[in-house]
Design an enzyme around this catalytic site. Structure first.
Site, mmCIF file in Angstrom:
data_model
loop_
_atom_site.group_PDB
_atom_site.id
_atom_site.type_symbol
_atom_site.label_atom_id
_atom_site.label_comp_id
_atom_site.label_asym_id
_atom_site.label_seq_id
_atom_site.Cartn_x
_atom_site.Cartn_y
_atom_site.Cartn_z
ATOM 1 N N LYS A 199 -0.248 -11.345 4.603
ATOM 2 C CA LYS A 199 -1.354 -10.933 3.732
ATOM 3 C C LYS A 199 -2.485 -9.775 4.420
ATOM 4 O O LYS A 199 -2.924 -8.896 3.241
ATOM 5 C CB LYS A 199 -2.253 -11.871 3.026
ATOM 6 C CG LYS A 199 -1.651 -12.825 1.967
ATOM 7 C CD LYS A 199 -2.620 -13.658 1.596
ATOM 8 C CE LYS A 199 -1.850 -14.373 0.099
ATOM 9 N NZ LYS A 199 -2.671 -15.495 -0.448
ATOM 10 N N GLU A 259 -9.788 -6.702 6.915
ATOM 11 C CA GLU A 259 -10.889 -6.765 6.212
ATOM 12 C C GLU A 259 -11.743 -7.971 5.777
ATOM 13 O O GLU A 259 -12.694 -8.084 5.561
ATOM 14 C CB GLU A 259 -10.786 -5.450 5.270
ATOM 15 C CG GLU A 259 -10.682 -4.260 5.800
ATOM 16 C CD GLU A 259 -10.008 -3.342 4.937
ATOM 17 O OE1 GLU A 259 -10.629 -2.100 4.297
ATOM 18 O OE2 GLU A 259 -8.888 -3.215 4.869
ATOM 19 N N THR A 277 -5.986 -3.028 16.759
ATOM 20 C CA THR A 277 -5.660 -4.264 16.187
ATOM 21 C C THR A 277 -4.711 -5.140 16.530
ATOM 22 O O THR A 277 -4.766 -6.248 16.459
ATOM 23 C CB THR A 277 -5.659 -4.135 14.493
ATOM 24 O OG1 THR A 277 -4.527 -3.086 14.498
ATOM 25 C CG2 THR A 277 -6.746 -3.690 13.713
#
Ligand code: MOS
Length: 749
Positions: A711, A715, A478
């Site tokens: 945050k 997902e 990621t």
């Protein structure tokens, strides 16, 4: 010079005072290693004297193994050892964690199809693969049950997951139903799905005496270390897990599945290193999957569209080997303002492997049902779907009666609608066409919780003034290497190229699993705090030494700037990190921090929010569906890297398009075996399936959630995509499909 190059050059010179690299679209620091093939993945560590293992998997679905005949296989050239329950060493059972019920060749039981029932080790991968089919298992098959259905007497109530029960209730459901002027109550179903990361699960295990080193494609190396220590009955210090690069996980690499200890077991048995790479087919059984769900959603409203009741009852596929809960009502509890809300989750245990987390487990499946139902109600009321959502906007989290730490959902609806051109939409189904092609526009909300898990990090300033940042963690693909470097670069006011980030090794400070979109909030926060700690120590070295230009200043009058410390009041009073160390006769100085586990969530509801807008084009004769445009607006607090973050959003939307139109693990009910255990038959989106995705972040500042204000974005962007597309399909055709995936036959009713 490309923009990226220019930016890279600017950043590598060091951001000028006060200019932060946070949020900049910096190229991946590991990008060059990846594109040149020098980034080593778990199956690429070439150890001396290496051997190769292949898994033997059950071909029946339930029963016992009566006999194992290895006589033909063991004569094959290159075969070293065949391990089955007949000769496997005793291992400790693990009674905790997500890995209960893993098959470690300790008995003759077969509990699901493709359960690992043996390992064959050979001098080459080819030798192991060729000999594997020659191992003959004779079984006593038993009756099995693999059919997902709503059969109330078989359903079980789940135990708490992460300390929480999935069931939730507020208000009075009967009263809410009685107050409803308009109501919809429908059943939505989602199929079993498999993760299919590009890099399959892969493990390389090597023993040195009683010490074990495992190279594994793992989302959680510290959990894996603990689990291996338990299974092999040894102290955690004797186990080292390394995971430098991972080719995608999506949740299936967050648990330790049986092949990892089996690989270590094989290595110990043959006394040589063993490499075990799962084939694509091997993945369809023993390494988790997204469970199928059946969900009933009832929403009632008054005649103006104000919700009076929401009830969301979900069932998910579970397993006799061990339960897994996919909490489909988790977003329903708080997404809308409504006095009477009830969500329940029940499990149907079947004879399949254990399901597991798959990108937004619960939220992505549950939001398909909830956000389709809200759309259905909007048509019934003849209200624009965004207007209906705004009428029921939750200003606080009513499920817990606490405020949100921040919430940019209204802004996401607004900005997303503008970018998409939503105001030009005609609400009537089948009202928009391009020639013969039916056009549909649909939207849905997205939300995902913000969590922070305990993690630790070390920040060391070296003699030359550069920084070495260390945190165990792992980069599941990621951009973790990049964003952690940015966080440290920003905290220490050093150019990124003077910050080295080491990760992916249990020798480094312990961190949490890369799951639940928490890596930046957990490990990123620890890094920020470790940097603060080392700055604090450097400051002390200055304030107490009359040789320092900062001598005698108050601590709060000293700031970090340009790779050093200086006085707030007089910029000429400064000292670089290198100067401080040299004056103090130190080779290096170390800061360390452990972030606190989450406390803020006691008083605040912490979530990211977003909105999706989909355009579909459907051929009325063929039913073929193309997603032709997609807009996603997300509010997720501080974005660390605009480029990798946007890439994450794109990835989630693509996975969502896969979920809504393509993905489905098909079970042969007669044999209990997956029919499409390969990428030829299990369809994931390819380039031709994906339109230009206009995914962006709305501005959001959240000072409450964690020290970096981020945050988490892994997902959120898959949540709601399926509903947005399903709603667009209805808008285009007037056909409401409540069963995923939406294939053309379901549209041509
Ligand atoms: Mo994720 S499904 O928490 O890896």
């Amino acid at each position: 010079m490309s923009d990226d190059k220019r930016l890279d050059n600017a950043l590598s010179k060091g951001a000028p005072s006060g200019v932060s690299v946070l949020g900049q679209p910096v190229n991946r620091v590991d990008g060059r290693l990846k594109v040149t093939g020098r980034a080593k993945y778990s199956a690429e560590f070439q150890l001396p004297n290496m051997t190769y293992a292949v898994l033997l998997q059950s071909t029946i679905t339930k029963g016992r193994i009566l006999e194992v005949d290895i006589s033909a296989a063991e004569k094959e050239p290159g075969v070293i050892k065949i391990i089955t329950y007949k000769n496997a060493p005793k291992l400790n059972e693990t009674k905790s964690g997500w890995e209960n019920g893993m098959s470690l060749l300790q008995d003759d039981k077969v509990l699901y199809n493709r359960q690992n029932i043996g390992v064959i080790v050979a001098e080459t991968f080819e030798a192991a693969r060729d000999a594997a089919p020659l191992v003959v298992f004779k079984y006593a098959p038993e009756k099995f049950d693999v059919v997902m259905r709503n059969e109330p007497e078989l359903l079980v109530t789940p135990a708490p997951q992460f300390g929480r029960l999935p069931d939730n209730k507020r208000g009075d459901i009967d009263q809410g139903l009685a107050q409803a002027a308009v109501k919809i109550s429908e059943t939505y179903t989602t199929p079993t799905e498999n993760h299919n990361p590009m890099e399959p699960h892969a493990t390389t295990a090597n023993w040195n005496g009683d010490r074990l080193v495992v190279y594994d494609s793992s989302q959680g190396i510290f959990g894996e270390r603990q689990k291996l220590a338990t299974i092999f009955g040894m102290p955690v210090e004797n186990v080292r897990v390394i995971s430098h690069f991972i080719g995608g996980g999506f949740g299936c690499k967050g648990s330790v599945w049986s092949h990892v200890p089996l690989c270590a077991m094989a290595a110990r048995e043959v006394g040589r290193p063993v490499r075990l790479v799962l084939s694509r087919a091997n993945n369809y059984g023993p390494v988790g999957f997204r469970p199928a769900t059946i969900q009933n959603v009832t929403i009632g409203s008054d005649k103006n569209g104000k919700f009076t009741v929401i009830r969301h009852s979900g069932i998910n596929q579970s397993a006799h080997v061990d339960d897994f809960t996919e909490p489909t009502g988790s977003t329903t509890n708080f997404l809308y303002s409504c006095a009477n809300v009830e969500t329940t989750q029940r499990l149907l245990r079947l004879d399949n492997g254990k399901p597991t987390f798959m990108r937004a487990p619960g939220e992505s499946t549950g939001s398909f049902a909830l956000e389709s139902a809200v759309d259905e109600l909007a048509y019934k009321l003849n209200i624009d779907p965004i207007e209906l959502r705004m009428k029921n906007y939750a200003e606080k989290d009513e499920s817990r009666n606490v405020p949100y730490s921040s919430k940019a959902l209204a802004e996401c609806y607004k900005q997303g609608a503008e970018r998409f051109g939503w105001s030009r939409r005609n609400q009537a189904p089948r009202s928009m066409r391009d020639g013969n092609v039916l056009i549909g526009w649909g939207m849905a909300s997205a939300t995902y919780p913000v969590h922070r898990m305990q993690s630790s990090a070390r920040a060391t300033i070296l003699e030359n003034g550069s920084a070495l940042i260390q945190a165990g963690s792992q980069d599941i693909g990621t951009g973790t290497y990049t964003v952690m470097t940015q966080i440290a670069s920003n905290a220490l006011s050093l150019p990124m190229k003077r910050v080295q980030f080491e990760s992916g090794d249990t020798k480094l400070p312990a961190t949490a699993v890369s799951g639940g979109s928490t890596t930046v909030s957990s490990t990123g926060s620890a890094i920020k705090l470790a940097c603060d700690d080392v700055l604090d120590k450097l400051t002390d070295l200055c304030l107490k030494d009359s040789g320092s230009p900062l001598y005698g200043l108050l601590k709060e009058k000293v700031v970090c700037r340009d790779g050093g410390l200086c006085s707030v009041e007089d910029e000429n009073k400064k000292e670089s990190f290198a100067q401080i160390l040299s004056r103090s006769k130190l080779k290096s100085i170390e800061g360390f921090a452990k972030n606190d586990p989450e406390e803020e969530s006691k008083n605040y509801s912490m979530h990211s929010f977003g909105a999706h807008f989909a355009e579909v084009r459907i051929d009325p004769e063929l039913g073929s569906i193309r997603v032709s445009r997609f807009v996603t607006a997300i509010g997720a607090g501080q974005i660390i890297n605009a480029k990798t973050a946007r890439s994450q959003l794109n990835g989630g939307v693509i996975a969502g398009i896969g979920m809504v139109l393509l993905e489905e693990t098909l079970m042969d009910k007669e044999h209990g075996r997956v029919l499409n255990a390969d990428l030829g038959e299990y369809h994931v989106p390819v380039h031709a399936d994906i339109p230009v995705i206009d995914a962006f972040f709305v501005n959001e500042v959240d000072h409450i959630i964690n020290p970096v204000g981020a945050k988490g974005i892994g997902e959120i962007s898959i949540v709601g995509v399926a509903a947005a597309v399903a709603n667009a399909v209805y808008h285009a055709t007037g056909v409401r499909v409540r069963d995923l995936p939406i294939t053309l036959d379901k549209v041509l009713t």
